[in-house]
Design a protein around this motif. Structure first.
Motif, short mmCIF file in Angstrom:
data_model
loop_
_atom_site.label_atom_id
_atom_site.label_comp_id
_atom_site.label_asym_id
_atom_site.label_seq_id
_atom_site.Cartn_x
_atom_site.Cartn_y
_atom_site.Cartn_z
N PHE A 1 14.30 55.70 0.67
CA PHE A 1 13.05 56.01 1.36
C PHE A 1 12.42 57.26 0.75
N LEU A 2 13.22 58.30 0.53
CA LEU A 2 12.70 59.54 -0.06
C LEU A 2 12.16 59.30 -1.47
N TYR B 1 10.00 48.52 3.75
CA TYR B 1 9.07 49.62 3.47
C TYR B 1 8.59 49.55 2.03
N ILE B 2 9.49 49.28 1.11
CA ILE B 2 9.11 49.13 -0.30
C ILE B 2 8.11 47.99 -0.43
N ARG C 1 4.62 64.61 11.12
CA ARG C 1 6.02 65.03 11.21
C ARG C 1 6.78 64.15 12.19
N ASN C 2 6.16 63.84 13.32
CA ASN C 2 6.82 62.98 14.31
C ASN C 2 7.06 61.58 13.77
N TRP C 3 6.11 61.07 12.98
CA TRP C 3 6.30 59.75 12.38
C TRP C 3 7.53 59.77 11.46
N TYR C 4 7.61 60.80 10.61
CA TYR C 4 8.77 60.91 9.72
C TYR C 4 10.07 61.11 10.50
N ARG C 5 10.01 61.90 11.55
CA ARG C 5 11.21 62.07 12.39
C ARG C 5 11.68 60.72 12.93
N GLY C 6 10.74 59.90 13.36
CA GLY C 6 11.07 58.57 13.86
C GLY C 6 11.70 57.70 12.79
N VAL C 7 11.16 57.76 11.59
CA VAL C 7 11.74 56.99 10.48
C VAL C 7 13.17 57.45 10.23
N PHE C 8 13.37 58.76 10.15
CA PHE C 8 14.72 59.27 9.88
C PHE C 8 15.68 59.02 11.03
N ALA C 9 15.18 58.97 12.26
CA ALA C 9 16.06 58.61 13.39
C ALA C 9 16.57 57.18 13.22
N ARG C 10 15.72 56.28 12.73
CA ARG C 10 16.14 54.89 12.53
C ARG C 10 17.05 54.74 11.33
N LEU C 11 17.02 55.70 10.42
CA LEU C 11 17.85 55.64 9.22
C LEU C 11 19.02 56.62 9.30
N GLY C 12 19.27 57.19 10.47
CA GLY C 12 20.27 58.24 10.64
C GLY C 12 21.69 57.73 10.62
N GLY C 13 22.60 58.63 10.27
CA GLY C 13 24.02 58.32 10.28
C GLY C 13 24.69 58.71 8.97
N VAL D 1 10.83 56.52 -2.60
CA VAL D 1 9.55 55.83 -2.47
C VAL D 1 8.46 56.82 -2.07
N GLU D 2 8.78 57.72 -1.15
CA GLU D 2 7.82 58.74 -0.76
C GLU D 2 7.46 59.63 -1.95
N GLY D 3 8.45 59.95 -2.78
CA GLY D 3 8.18 60.73 -3.99
C GLY D 3 7.26 59.99 -4.94
N LEU D 4 7.48 58.69 -5.11
CA LEU D 4 6.60 57.88 -5.95
C LEU D 4 5.17 57.90 -5.40
N PHE D 5 5.07 57.81 -4.08
CA PHE D 5 3.75 57.84 -3.44
C PHE D 5 3.06 59.17 -3.73
N LEU D 6 3.78 60.27 -3.59
CA LEU D 6 3.18 61.59 -3.85
C LEU D 6 2.77 61.73 -5.31
N MET D 7 3.59 61.20 -6.21
CA MET D 7 3.22 61.24 -7.63
C MET D 7 1.95 60.42 -7.86
#
Length: 182
Positions: free
Chosen positions: A142-143, A85-86, A118-130, A145-151
């Protein structure tokens, strides 16, 4: 033999991206796209009945591109997915500027579109869950990187620290998920 079609949906999407990239989200109209493509407004509306449908198609295209970068190998570990993802964020950084973000922000104003995101993010977190440490590290990276993107889309990356931030996230993720050597 019939006439060759002159309207190509992918070409229209390429032109739409270029309009947003060079002139901003507000410049993307059916009329502007028709002029860029050298066709009538009706020709554009043959592929996209409205600007909303055009924007939705752009967002779906970008999402598919990110999914392709994230998903091709089901054998990847969660940290490897985030490293990928990075890499995809690095590869797309030119396209992911504030003008594109303006289009995304407008897109998310629609409740149905927001639910898709929201569903896309849910899918990402399902794959990264545990609860395992490597999964937690992958989620935090992941979070980040998303923060960097928002900035970046908020215009807070005027100094070009985007790559340095991605480097930091990737280095920390590597350290947190490396197998200690005996």
């Amino acid at each position: 033999m019939g006439r060759q079609p002159t309207i190509n949906r992918d070409r229209l999407l390429d032109l739409a991206e270029e309009i947003v990239r060079t002139e901003g989200a507000k410049a993307l109209t059916i009329d502007a796209l028709a002029k860029a493509a050298g066709i009538s407004k009706g020709g554009v509306q043959y592929s996209f009945a409205s600007k909303d449908q055009l924007v939705q198609a752009l967002v779906e295209r970008w999402t598919r591109q990110f999914d392709d970068m994230l998903e091709p190998d089901d054998q990847l570990t969660a940290p490897d997915r985030v490293h990928r993802y990075i890499g995809s964020m690095r590869a797309s950084q030119q396209a992911m500027n504030a003008k594109m973000a303006g289009l995304m922000i407008g897109y998310l104003q629609e409740p149905g579109n927001l639910e898709e995101a929201r569903n896309w993010y849910r899918g990402v977190f399902a794959r990264l869950g545990g609860d395992a440490a490597d999964l937690q590290a992958a989620r935090v990276a992941f979070l980040a990187v998303e923060g960097l993107f928002l900035m970046r889309i908020a215009g807070l990356d005027e100094d070009g620290n985007w790559k340095a931030g991605l480097d930091d996230v990737e280095a920390v993720l590597r350290r947190m998920t490396e197998t200690p050597k005996d």
